[in-house]
Design a protein around this motif. Sequence first.
Motif, PDB file in Angstrom:
ATOM      1  N   PRO A 182       0.823  -1.222   0.000  1.00  0.00           N
ATOM      2  CA  PRO A 182       0.000   0.000   0.000  1.00  0.00           C
ATOM      3  C   PRO A 182       0.850   1.262   0.000  1.00  0.00           C
ATOM      4  CG  PRO A 182       0.074  -0.969   2.187  1.00  0.00           C
ATOM      5  CD  PRO A 182       0.766  -1.940   1.279  1.00  0.00           C
ATOM      6  N   SER A 183       0.257   2.359  -0.412  1.00  0.00           N
ATOM      7  CA  SER A 183       0.924   3.659  -0.347  1.00  0.00           C
ATOM      8  C   SER A 183       1.153   4.046   1.111  1.00  0.00           C
ATOM      9  CB  SER A 183       0.068   4.725  -1.038  1.00  0.00           C
ATOM     10  OG  SER A 183      -0.169   4.388  -2.383  1.00  0.00           O
ATOM     11  N   THR A 184       2.262   4.735   1.369  1.00  0.00           N
ATOM     12  CA  THR A 184       2.585   5.132   2.739  1.00  0.00           C
ATOM     13  C   THR A 184       3.128   6.555   2.770  1.00  0.00           C
ATOM     14  OG1 THR A 184       4.849   4.261   2.590  1.00  0.00           O
ATOM     15  CG2 THR A 184       3.143   2.770   3.451  1.00  0.00           C
ATOM     16  N   ILE A 185       3.081   7.142   3.963  1.00  0.00           N
ATOM     17  CA  ILE A 185       3.722   8.427   4.245  1.00  0.00           C
ATOM     18  C   ILE A 185       4.578   8.237   5.489  1.00  0.00           C
ATOM     19  CG2 ILE A 185       3.330  10.795   5.037  1.00  0.00           C
ATOM     20  CD1 ILE A 185       0.847  10.851   3.266  1.00  0.00           C
ATOM     21  N   ASN A 186       5.860   8.424   5.330  1.00  0.00           N
ATOM     22  CA  ASN A 186       6.806   8.229   6.428  1.00  0.00           C
ATOM     23  C   ASN A 186       6.672   6.830   7.021  1.00  0.00           C
ATOM     24  OD1 ASN A 186       8.986   9.466   7.739  1.00  0.00           O
ATOM     25  ND2 ASN A 186       7.751  10.012   9.526  1.00  0.00           N
ATOM     26  N   GLY A 187       6.317   5.888   6.177  1.00  0.00           N
ATOM     27  CA  GLY A 187       6.229   4.498   6.601  1.00  0.00           C
ATOM     28  C   GLY A 187       4.862   4.054   7.070  1.00  0.00           C
ATOM     29  N   TYR A 188       3.886   4.951   7.139  1.00  0.00           N
ATOM     30  CA  TYR A 188       2.541   4.608   7.621  1.00  0.00           C
ATOM     31  C   TYR A 188       1.511   4.796   6.509  1.00  0.00           C
ATOM     32  CZ  TYR A 188       4.395   4.624  12.391  1.00  0.00           C
ATOM     33  OH  TYR A 188       5.104   4.346  13.523  1.00  0.00           O
ATOM     34  N   GLN A 189       0.502   3.928   6.488  1.00  0.00           N
ATOM     35  CA  GLN A 189      -0.599   4.094   5.553  1.00  0.00           C
ATOM     36  C   GLN A 189      -1.450   5.301   5.958  1.00  0.00           C
ATOM     37  OE1 GLN A 189      -2.742   0.386   4.608  1.00  0.00           O
ATOM     38  NE2 GLN A 189      -1.041  -0.741   5.506  1.00  0.00           N
ATOM     39  N   TYR A 190      -2.344   5.711   5.072  1.00  0.00           N
ATOM     40  CA  TYR A 190      -3.134   6.913   5.315  1.00  0.00           C
ATOM     41  C   TYR A 190      -4.493   6.784   4.653  1.00  0.00           C
ATOM     42  CZ  TYR A 190      -1.617   7.871   0.554  1.00  0.00           C
ATOM     43  OH  TYR A 190      -1.376   7.765  -0.788  1.00  0.00           O
ATOM     44  N   ALA A 191      -5.408   7.672   5.050  1.00  0.00           N
ATOM     45  CA  ALA A 191      -6.732   7.759   4.430  1.00  0.00           C
ATOM     46  C   ALA A 191      -7.062   9.227   4.222  1.00  0.00           C
ATOM     47  CB  ALA A 191      -7.795   7.088   5.298  1.00  0.00           C
ATOM     48  N   ILE A 192      -7.822   9.505   3.177  1.00  0.00           N
ATOM     49  CA  ILE A 192      -8.250  10.867   2.872  1.00  0.00           C
ATOM     50  C   ILE A 192      -9.686  11.048   3.346  1.00  0.00           C
ATOM     51  CG2 ILE A 192      -8.575  12.600   1.072  1.00  0.00           C
ATOM     52  CD1 ILE A 192      -5.680  11.695   1.407  1.00  0.00           C
ATOM     53  N   ASP A 193      -9.927  12.105   4.107  1.00  0.00           N
ATOM     54  CA  ASP A 193     -11.279  12.451   4.544  1.00  0.00           C
ATOM     55  C   ASP A 193     -11.510  13.923   4.233  1.00  0.00           C
ATOM     56  OD1 ASP A 193     -13.616  13.166   6.124  1.00  0.00           O
ATOM     57  OD2 ASP A 193     -13.345  11.253   7.152  1.00  0.00           O
ATOM     58  N   VAL A 194     -12.421  14.198   3.314  1.00  0.00           N
ATOM     59  CA  VAL A 194     -12.633  15.571   2.847  1.00  0.00           C
ATOM     60  C   VAL A 194     -13.214  16.470   3.935  1.00  0.00           C
ATOM     61  CG1 VAL A 194     -12.921  14.850   0.456  1.00  0.00           C
ATOM     62  CG2 VAL A 194     -14.928  15.036   1.929  1.00  0.00           C
ATOM     63  N   ASN A 195     -13.696  15.880   5.023  1.00  0.00           N
ATOM     64  CA  ASN A 195     -14.312  16.675   6.083  1.00  0.00           C
ATOM     65  C   ASN A 195     -13.308  17.186   7.106  1.00  0.00           C
ATOM     66  OD1 ASN A 195     -17.270  16.231   5.380  1.00  0.00           O
ATOM     67  ND2 ASN A 195     -16.529  14.127   5.519  1.00  0.00           N
ATOM     68  N   TYR A 196     -12.053  16.787   7.006  1.00  0.00           N
ATOM     69  CA  TYR A 196     -11.020  17.330   7.896  1.00  0.00           C
ATOM     70  C   TYR A 196     -10.711  18.774   7.482  1.00  0.00           C
ATOM     71  CZ  TYR A 196      -9.608  13.114  10.454  1.00  0.00           C
ATOM     72  OH  TYR A 196      -9.563  12.030  11.303  1.00  0.00           O
ATOM     73  N   PRO A 197     -10.426  19.650   8.446  1.00  0.00           N
ATOM     74  CA  PRO A 197     -10.086  21.032   8.106  1.00  0.00           C
ATOM     75  C   PRO A 197      -8.767  21.127   7.322  1.00  0.00           C
ATOM     76  CG  PRO A 197     -10.681  20.814  10.433  1.00  0.00           C
ATOM     77  CD  PRO A 197     -10.515  19.427   9.896  1.00  0.00           C
ATOM     78  N   SER A 198      -8.646  22.188   6.549  1.00  0.00           N
ATOM     79  CA  SER A 198      -7.390  22.485   5.866  1.00  0.00           C
ATOM     80  C   SER A 198      -6.483  23.290   6.788  1.00  0.00           C
ATOM     81  CB  SER A 198      -7.661  23.269   4.577  1.00  0.00           C
ATOM     82  OG  SER A 198      -8.389  22.484   3.659  1.00  0.00           O
ATOM     83  N   MET A 199      -5.218  23.400   6.406  1.00  0.00           N
ATOM     84  CA  MET A 199      -4.239  24.097   7.237  1.00  0.00           C
ATOM     85  C   MET A 199      -4.598  25.576   7.373  1.00  0.00           C
ATOM     86  SD  MET A 199      -0.579  22.364   6.229  1.00  0.00           S
ATOM     87  CE  MET A 199      -0.863  22.338   4.451  1.00  0.00           C
ATOM     88  N   ALA A 200      -4.731  26.014   8.619  1.00  0.00           N
ATOM     89  CA  ALA A 200      -5.054  27.399   8.943  1.00  0.00           C
ATOM     90  C   ALA A 200      -4.745  27.601  10.428  1.00  0.00           C
ATOM     91  CB  ALA A 200      -6.519  27.706   8.650  1.00  0.00           C
TER      92      ALA A 200
END
Length: 263
Positions: A182-200
């Motif tokens: 599976p795809s990873t980031i820094n060695g960990y898998q991830y999931a996308i959730d559009v309801n999470y806030p963006s950086m601010a």
Amino acid sequence: MKQYAGVETLATVLTTETGNAIPFPTNDDTANVGELLAENTAAAEQDTTFGTVLLESYMYSSKMIRISLQLLQDNDVDLENYIAAMLGRRLGRIQAQHIATGTGSGQPNGIITATSTGFTAASATAITLSTLTALEHSVDPAYRNNGLAKFVFNDATFKAIKDLQDSTGAPLWRPSVADSIPSTINGYQYAIDVNYPSMAINAKVMTFGDHSEYTIRRVSNVGIKRLEERYAEYAQVAFIGFNRMDADLLNTSAVKHLKMAAA
């Protein structure tokens, strides 16, 4: 079509036939240890403290759709099933919002609300490798290294993370090259959730840990109602969907969130 569920793919989903409130016991006994016992010596006592997380069954509606009798009679596809699927997606979208950011007051306790801050970024608009590493290590190794720990964030944050590199210049994002890898980031898998806030400023933009400790309780399945008589004078039939649901994090040690800087 718009993706809306992320956390739910990682959470524990419980389906019940009735909507009675379900109390789940909680406990933090990690400070207590056993003892070495000598022969003919009585064992010591060590009490523990229990808490409770109550999963309710909040009612959700898809809102109503009115369809003309002519359209129902003249369409060449199975319009009723098409509408039922549409109403189900409406329910999924509103519930996914609350699963991510619900306040816990009169609605589910969203995972971002339920978690404590694992790390606060140095910037309000940027994430670095050290930011991700600090968030990872805010979660106990029991949950960080159990094979279930993952990142969750929205697509804009994912795009920013794709630009990050480690000290050798290699990207932190490693896309999948095979179904078994599976795809990873820094060695960990991830999931996308559009309801999470963006950086601010002060935004809680990411969670990390074992999201299976977050429990979603559903009552039965989505119920679709066909209303024949309500709009009969307009020669219309109405359709509406209902579903009851609640959710909360049963173990607050298992998942932490990343908070952006105050300025």
